[in-house]
Design a protein around this motif. Sequence first.
Motif, PDB file in Angstrom:
ATOM      1  N   LYS A 135      -3.015  -9.996  -6.559  1.00 34.78           N
ATOM      2  CA  LYS A 135      -2.169  -9.253  -5.608  1.00 34.78           C
ATOM      3  C   LYS A 135      -2.990  -8.425  -4.607  1.00 34.78           C
ATOM      4  N   ILE A 148      -5.171 -13.634  -4.319  1.00 33.11           N
ATOM      5  CA  ILE A 148      -3.716 -13.777  -4.344  1.00 33.11           C
ATOM      6  C   ILE A 148      -3.199 -13.518  -5.758  1.00 33.11           C
ATOM      7  N   TYR A 207      -7.622 -17.526  -3.337  1.00 28.78           N
ATOM      8  CA  TYR A 207      -6.626 -17.753  -4.385  1.00 28.78           C
ATOM      9  C   TYR A 207      -6.790 -16.785  -5.558  1.00 28.78           C
ATOM     10  N   ARG A 251       0.387 -13.601  -0.004  1.00 32.89           N
ATOM     11  CA  ARG A 251       0.794 -14.900  -0.540  1.00 32.89           C
ATOM     12  C   ARG A 251       1.163 -15.826   0.619  1.00 32.89           C
ATOM     13  N   TRP A 309      -0.063 -19.274   5.985  1.00 37.59           N
ATOM     14  CA  TRP A 309       0.095 -17.827   5.993  1.00 37.59           C
ATOM     15  C   TRP A 309       0.626 -17.389   7.352  1.00 37.59           C
TER      16      TRP A 309
END
Length: 62
Positions: free
Chosen positions: A32, A29, A26, A36, A47
């Motif tokens: 970036k 994520i 996380y 995601r 995912w």
Amino acid sequence: MSTPENNLLGLKRVREMTSLGKSTIYRMIAGKQFPRPLRLSERRVAWRQSDINDWLDTRAKS
């Protein structure tokens, strides 16, 4: 017909494939640096297997 590229993976399977912990996933994520997930419901995400495979391929090449 479902192909492996279209499979959806839960957090447990993503953790197994990447050897990353939940917090790390996380955090990546948010930065970036990791694909995601798709929101399946209010409390469930998954995912695309193809996204995880692509991420793993990119990591292996660097």
